[in-house]
Design a protein around this motif. Structure first.
Motif, PDB file in Angstrom:
ATOM      1  N   SER A  15       0.840  -1.216   0.000  1.00  0.00           N
ATOM      2  CA  SER A  15       0.000   0.000   0.000  1.00  0.00           C
ATOM      3  C   SER A  15       0.874   1.265   0.000  1.00  0.00           C
ATOM      4  O   SER A  15       0.342   2.377  -0.012  1.00  0.00           O
ATOM      5  N   GLY A  16       2.187   1.100   0.049  1.00  0.00           N
ATOM      6  CA  GLY A  16       3.053   2.277   0.191  1.00  0.00           C
ATOM      7  C   GLY A  16       3.041   2.789   1.615  1.00  0.00           C
ATOM      8  O   GLY A  16       3.219   3.984   1.849  1.00  0.00           O
ATOM      9  N   LYS A  17       2.815   1.867   2.573  1.00  0.00           N
ATOM     10  CA  LYS A  17       2.782   2.221   4.012  1.00  0.00           C
ATOM     11  C   LYS A  17       1.713   3.274   4.272  1.00  0.00           C
ATOM     12  O   LYS A  17       1.914   4.228   5.034  1.00  0.00           O
ATOM     13  N   LYS A  18       0.585   3.077   3.617  1.00  0.00           N
ATOM     14  CA  LYS A  18      -0.482   4.073   3.665  1.00  0.00           C
ATOM     15  C   LYS A  18      -1.156   4.137   5.027  1.00  0.00           C
ATOM     16  O   LYS A  18      -1.743   5.145   5.398  1.00  0.00           O
ATOM     17  N   PHE A  19      -1.150   3.021   5.739  1.00  0.00           N
ATOM     18  CA  PHE A  19      -1.707   3.035   7.100  1.00  0.00           C
ATOM     19  C   PHE A  19      -0.562   2.820   8.089  1.00  0.00           C
ATOM     20  O   PHE A  19       0.521   2.354   7.710  1.00  0.00           O
ATOM     21  N   ASP A  20      -0.823   3.153   9.329  1.00  0.00           N
ATOM     22  CA  ASP A  20       0.182   2.914  10.368  1.00  0.00           C
ATOM     23  C   ASP A  20       0.002   1.499  10.916  1.00  0.00           C
ATOM     24  O   ASP A  20      -1.123   1.024  11.076  1.00  0.00           O
ATOM     25  N   LEU A  21       1.120   0.857  11.189  1.00  0.00           N
ATOM     26  CA  LEU A  21       1.121  -0.556  11.577  1.00  0.00           C
ATOM     27  C   LEU A  21       1.605  -0.711  13.017  1.00  0.00           C
ATOM     28  O   LEU A  21       2.671  -0.199  13.381  1.00  0.00           O
ATOM     29  N   TYR A  22       0.810  -1.412  13.792  1.00  0.00           N
ATOM     30  CA  TYR A  22       1.169  -1.730  15.180  1.00  0.00           C
ATOM     31  C   TYR A  22       0.972  -3.220  15.403  1.00  0.00           C
ATOM     32  O   TYR A  22       0.086  -3.837  14.799  1.00  0.00           O
ATOM     33  N   TYR A  23       1.790  -3.770  16.293  1.00  0.00           N
ATOM     34  CA  TYR A  23       1.685  -5.189  16.644  1.00  0.00           C
ATOM     35  C   TYR A  23       1.177  -5.352  18.067  1.00  0.00           C
ATOM     36  O   TYR A  23       1.564  -4.594  18.961  1.00  0.00           O
ATOM     37  N   PHE A  24       0.332  -6.385  18.261  1.00  0.00           N
ATOM     38  CA  PHE A  24      -0.134  -6.712  19.618  1.00  0.00           C
ATOM     39  C   PHE A  24       0.396  -8.080  20.013  1.00  0.00           C
ATOM     40  O   PHE A  24       0.954  -8.822  19.206  1.00  0.00           O
ATOM     41  N   GLU A  25       0.223  -8.412  21.279  1.00  0.00           N
ATOM     42  CA  GLU A  25       0.717  -9.683  21.816  1.00  0.00           C
ATOM     43  C   GLU A  25      -0.452 -10.520  22.325  1.00  0.00           C
ATOM     44  O   GLU A  25      -1.444  -9.978  22.814  1.00  0.00           O
ATOM     45  N   VAL A  26      -0.329 -11.825  22.167  1.00  0.00           N
ATOM     46  CA  VAL A  26      -1.321 -12.750  22.732  1.00  0.00           C
ATOM     47  C   VAL A  26      -0.594 -13.869  23.469  1.00  0.00           C
ATOM     48  O   VAL A  26       0.443 -14.353  23.027  1.00  0.00           O
ATOM     49  N   ASP A  27      -1.174 -14.278  24.600  1.00  0.00           N
ATOM     50  CA  ASP A  27      -0.610 -15.388  25.387  1.00  0.00           C
ATOM     51  C   ASP A  27       0.911 -15.276  25.499  1.00  0.00           C
ATOM     52  O   ASP A  27       1.655 -16.193  25.129  1.00  0.00           O
ATOM     53  N   GLN A  28       1.326 -14.126  26.003  1.00  0.00           N
ATOM     54  CA  GLN A  28       2.762 -13.807  26.115  1.00  0.00           C
ATOM     55  C   GLN A  28       3.555 -14.983  26.690  1.00  0.00           C
ATOM     56  O   GLN A  28       3.185 -15.560  27.703  1.00  0.00           O
TER      57      GLN A  28
ATOM     58  N   ARG B  16       0.365   2.532  35.143  1.00  0.00           N
ATOM     59  CA  ARG B  16      -1.101   2.532  35.241  1.00  0.00           C
ATOM     60  C   ARG B  16      -1.539   1.205  35.858  1.00  0.00           C
ATOM     61  O   ARG B  16      -0.740   0.283  36.007  1.00  0.00           O
ATOM     62  N   GLU B  17      -2.819   1.093  36.159  1.00  0.00           N
ATOM     63  CA  GLU B  17      -3.277  -0.153  36.790  1.00  0.00           C
ATOM     64  C   GLU B  17      -3.284  -1.310  35.784  1.00  0.00           C
ATOM     65  O   GLU B  17      -2.723  -2.379  36.040  1.00  0.00           O
ATOM     66  N   LEU B  18      -3.907  -1.070  34.640  1.00  0.00           N
ATOM     67  CA  LEU B  18      -4.011  -2.115  33.611  1.00  0.00           C
ATOM     68  C   LEU B  18      -3.689  -1.495  32.254  1.00  0.00           C
ATOM     69  O   LEU B  18      -4.137  -0.382  31.959  1.00  0.00           O
ATOM     70  N   ALA B  19      -2.957  -2.208  31.436  1.00  0.00           N
ATOM     71  CA  ALA B  19      -2.590  -1.642  30.131  1.00  0.00           C
ATOM     72  C   ALA B  19      -2.401  -2.747  29.089  1.00  0.00           C
ATOM     73  O   ALA B  19      -2.239  -3.933  29.431  1.00  0.00           O
ATOM     74  N   GLU B  20      -2.444  -2.326  27.835  1.00  0.00           N
ATOM     75  CA  GLU B  20      -2.043  -3.196  26.724  1.00  0.00           C
ATOM     76  C   GLU B  20      -0.781  -2.600  26.110  1.00  0.00           C
ATOM     77  O   GLU B  20      -0.643  -1.379  26.020  1.00  0.00           O
ATOM     78  N   GLY B  21       0.128  -3.479  25.701  1.00  0.00           N
ATOM     79  CA  GLY B  21       1.374  -3.025  25.095  1.00  0.00           C
ATOM     80  C   GLY B  21       1.372  -3.301  23.604  1.00  0.00           C
ATOM     81  O   GLY B  21       0.802  -4.301  23.142  1.00  0.00           O
ATOM     82  N   PHE B  22       2.016  -2.397  22.852  1.00  0.00           N
ATOM     83  CA  PHE B  22       2.088  -2.530  21.393  1.00  0.00           C
ATOM     84  C   PHE B  22       3.492  -2.219  20.909  1.00  0.00           C
ATOM     85  O   PHE B  22       4.217  -1.448  21.532  1.00  0.00           O
ATOM     86  N   VAL B  23       3.831  -2.793  19.759  1.00  0.00           N
ATOM     87  CA  VAL B  23       5.060  -2.402  19.082  1.00  0.00           C
ATOM     88  C   VAL B  23       4.665  -1.629  17.828  1.00  0.00           C
ATOM     89  O   VAL B  23       3.928  -2.140  16.977  1.00  0.00           O
ATOM     90  N   ARG B  24       5.164  -0.408  17.767  1.00  0.00           N
ATOM     91  CA  ARG B  24       4.891   0.455  16.609  1.00  0.00           C
ATOM     92  C   ARG B  24       5.942   0.183  15.550  1.00  0.00           C
ATOM     93  O   ARG B  24       7.141   0.132  15.859  1.00  0.00           O
ATOM     94  N   HIS B  25       5.516  -0.006  14.298  1.00  0.00           N
ATOM     95  CA  HIS B  25       6.523  -0.162  13.246  1.00  0.00           C
ATOM     96  C   HIS B  25       7.268   1.154  13.087  1.00  0.00           C
ATOM     97  O   HIS B  25       6.641   2.212  12.913  1.00  0.00           O
TER      98      HIS B  25
END
Ligand SMILES: [Zn+2]
Length: 249
Positions: free
Chosen positions: A161-174, A229-238
């Protein structure tokens, strides 16, 4: 050095594009409506990796589509693929309605997902039709083959897409599935964890209370500890996100 690290953590705690939270975790409104796609391999992956964040985006008026690569055809012992798909599709619909999102299905088979030229093309067209500003998907280093496939399909679509959108990664069952994942961004989900939990529990065929959600409860707390914070989700930004499609950031 310590002071610098603290500032980095504080800035990471600010979260994701147009998801600006105050100290009590409330999200401020924006005039720019974003389109978010959260792509996971199976029913329950997007919810467990990203459910609190999905609820925050939908709460603040952004549009979220959850794209399931499969319908979890291999996920219910004793049921045929068709029976399991029907049960799990209904669970996806329930989970998405809890999170204020729209379910989409990419038509691959659980346990037998493929990466080849035509699969890349099919998947890219689905994302093109959605015209997302941001896409979240699995981190590619993961013990589950289907998770790796989902991640590569999104990554390929992002490049094409030419990096048209921003890409982030999530984690499951770390640890059990996602590995070597070190977040660059955190989202405070203290106020939306209840909806995340409800969305995960909507996948009743997977006995989430005694299986994957137990682990995600710990992950929510641990990522919260990391960003203060009390509870959070972590992401990796490309790191090559162009950030051109979200001018108000
Ligand atoms: Zn999965």
């Amino acid at each position: 050095m310590l002071g610098q690290s603290s500032r980095v953590v504080a800035s990471m705690g600010a979260g994701l594009p147009l998801l600006v939270q105050n100290a009590s975790g409330e999200v401020s409104g924006t005039s720019r409506k974003l389109k978010i796609v959260v792509a996971g391999a199976h029913p329950d992956d997007p919810e467990s990796g990203c459910g609190g964040t999905i609820a925050l985006y939908s709460n603040s008026g952004h549009e979220v589509a959850v794209l399931y690569l499969t319908r979890g055809e291999a996920g219910i012992p004793g049921k045929t693929a068709q029976e399991a798909a029907a049960i799990r599709t209904a669970e996806c619909q329930k989970a998405c309605s809890i999170l204020g999102a729209r379910p989409l299905f990419a038509g691959q088979m659980d346990g037998n997902t493929e990466v080849n030229r035509s699969r890349y093309d099919d998947f890219r067209k689905i994302l093109q039709n959605e015209q997302p500003d941001i896409v979240f998907t699995h981190w590619p280093i993961d013990t589950h083959r289907d998770h790796r496939v989902a991640s590569l399909l999104v990554y390929d679509a992002w490049i094409e897409s030419g990096k048209k959108f921003d890409l982030y990664y999530f984690e499951v069952d770390q640890g059990e599935q996602t590995q070597q994942f070190h977040p660059t961004n955190y989202v405070d989900i203290t106020h939306t964890e209840e909806r995340k939990r409800a969305a995960c529990l909507a996948h009743a065929s997977q006995q989430p209370e005694t299986s994957f959600y137990r682990l995600h409860e710990k992950m929510n707390r641990f990522r919260g500890m990391e960003c203060g914070r009390e509870l959070a989700e972590g992401f990796v930004r490309h790191c090559q996100n162009l950030e051109t499609s979200v001018p108000e950031r």
